[in-house]
Design a protein around this motif. Structure first.
Motif, short mmCIF file in Angstrom:
data_model
loop_
_atom_site.label_atom_id
_atom_site.label_comp_id
_atom_site.label_asym_id
_atom_site.label_seq_id
_atom_site.Cartn_x
_atom_site.Cartn_y
_atom_site.Cartn_z
N VAL A 253 37.34 50.28 40.38
CA VAL A 253 37.61 49.51 41.59
C VAL A 253 37.01 48.12 41.40
N GLY A 254 37.81 47.08 41.66
CA GLY A 254 37.29 45.72 41.61
C GLY A 254 37.63 44.96 40.34
N ASP A 255 38.51 45.50 39.50
CA ASP A 255 38.88 44.79 38.28
C ASP A 255 39.60 43.47 38.59
N TRP A 256 40.13 43.36 39.81
CA TRP A 256 40.82 42.13 40.21
C TRP A 256 39.90 40.91 40.10
N LYS A 257 38.60 41.11 40.22
CA LYS A 257 37.66 39.99 40.15
C LYS A 257 37.69 39.29 38.79
N GLU A 258 38.12 40.03 37.76
CA GLU A 258 38.20 39.47 36.42
C GLU A 258 39.50 38.71 36.20
N HIS A 259 40.40 38.73 37.18
CA HIS A 259 41.73 38.16 36.98
C HIS A 259 42.13 37.13 38.04
N PHE A 260 41.68 37.31 39.27
CA PHE A 260 42.03 36.38 40.34
C PHE A 260 41.16 35.12 40.25
N THR A 261 41.76 33.96 40.39
CA THR A 261 40.97 32.75 40.57
C THR A 261 40.50 32.71 42.02
N ASP A 262 39.56 31.84 42.32
CA ASP A 262 39.09 31.71 43.70
C ASP A 262 40.24 31.33 44.63
N GLU A 263 41.09 30.44 44.15
CA GLU A 263 42.22 30.00 44.96
C GLU A 263 43.20 31.15 45.21
N GLN A 264 43.48 31.93 44.18
CA GLN A 264 44.38 33.08 44.34
C GLN A 264 43.79 34.10 45.30
N ASN A 265 42.50 34.28 45.24
CA ASN A 265 41.85 35.25 46.12
C ASN A 265 41.94 34.83 47.58
N VAL A 266 41.70 33.56 47.86
CA VAL A 266 41.81 33.04 49.22
C VAL A 266 43.24 33.18 49.73
N GLU A 267 44.19 32.83 48.89
CA GLU A 267 45.60 32.93 49.28
C GLU A 267 46.00 34.38 49.55
N PHE A 268 45.53 35.29 48.70
CA PHE A 268 45.87 36.69 48.88
C PHE A 268 45.25 37.26 50.15
N ASP A 269 43.99 36.90 50.41
CA ASP A 269 43.33 37.38 51.64
C ASP A 269 44.09 36.92 52.88
N LYS A 270 44.57 35.72 52.86
CA LYS A 270 45.34 35.19 53.99
C LYS A 270 46.63 35.98 54.16
N LEU A 271 47.32 36.23 53.06
CA LEU A 271 48.55 37.00 53.11
C LEU A 271 48.30 38.41 53.61
N PHE A 272 47.22 39.02 53.12
CA PHE A 272 46.87 40.38 53.53
C PHE A 272 46.67 40.45 55.04
#
Length: 288
Positions: A253-272
């Motif tokens: 759990v949490g492998d996404w941290k090794e692949h998402f940029t900070d910008e992608q993470n913010v964008e994804f959280d907003k979409l979620f």
């Protein structure tokens, strides 16, 4: 005809022609579920293989013989795949059936049956990463130049098997109608034993501690990843290239941290938040 590059479409969702035909999809929609059937439903890369293995062990009372001698796609065949009819076995205990199809295609048939339905969900960031690597090794799926390209398609629901958001929300909305057992990949990771006991209770399969121990030990990622009946190394290289990526890659759990940029993470959280605010589902993004 080589169907590796063929795409089938149903309900606006694209599926790989290597595994699906118009006939197999029609058969899936008309399938008559029986009392005693166990149906595993999930979006791809959400813990499906893990649940197939868990159920195999539950119904063998912890005996690993079947799990180490019969491929998992024969033990729990995919309803919508072309080979389903040939693999489904009768008279050998509960029929374990697996599917990635969305609720609008299968929920009506399941509502009219007494099948037991299990839905396995996983946080979508880890799903996206795992699905991306699956595309790298599965030659029947489209190739993407980068994770960034894939992630955008994933967020837009423009990947094979459709939108993660619609899939999860659609099936979760059927929780009451189907008496559906909903469980997450993260819950299994955090407390496997507790989750296993809840699942056994749902299935009406009480287990002794020794049997639970056997299931827990066999279903650990290091054990499963070395089991050729589960890790898909039996599949020809031209269909699944394990040199590109392993089918069972990390299992964390949490492998996404090794692949998402900070910008992608913010964008994804907003979409979620936009997509999931109306259903109340919460996901664990890390066990740290």
């Amino acid at each position: 005809m080589d169907r590796m590059d063929v795409i089938e479409t149903i309900a606006g969702i694209q599926l790989p022609g290597h595994l699906h035909t118009a006939q197999s999809l029609q058969y899936a929609q008309e399938f008559q579920f029986q009392e005693g059937d166990i149906v595993i439903i999930s979006y791809p890369k959400s813990g499906t293989t893990w649940m197939q293995e868990i159920l195999t062990l539950i119904y063998s009372q912890g005996d690993t013989e079947v799990a180490t001698s019969v491929p998992n796609w024969e033990r729990a065949p995919w309803l919508e795949h072309t080979f389903f009819k040939d693999l489904l076995k009768e008279g050998e205990g509960p029929r374990i059936i697996t599917t990635h199809l969305p609720s609008e295609l299968l929920a009506p048939a399941l509502q009219n049956s007494k099948a037991k339905v299990i839905y396995v969900a996983r946080n979508p960031k880890d799903v996206a990463v795992s699905f991306y690597y699956f595309h790298k090794m599965a030659k029947f799926l489209p190739d993407f130049d980068s994770f960034t390209e894939f992630l955008q398609k994933f967020q837009d629901g423009q990947v094979h098997y459709g939108s993660w958001f619609q899939h999860v929300k659609g099936w979760y909305a059927q929780k009451t109608n189907l008496g559906l057992f909903y469980i997450t990949y993260e819950a299994l990771q955090k407390n496997f034993r507790h989750s296993l006991k809840k699942l056994c209770k749902f299935l009406g399969c009480p287990m002794y501690s020794r049997e639970l121990d056997q299931i827990q030990n066999h279903c650990k990622f290091p054990v499963m990843s070395q089991n050729v009946m589960v890790n898909y190394t039996l599949i020809p290289h031209k269909i699944m290239d394990h040199d590109q990526s392993k089918f069972m890659r990390k299992g964390i759990v949490g492998d996404w941290k090794e692949h998402f940029t900070d910008e992608q993470n913010v964008e994804f959280d907003k979409l979620f938040q936009e997509k999931m605010s109306d259903c109340g589902l919460q996901f664990v993004w890390s066990l740290d």
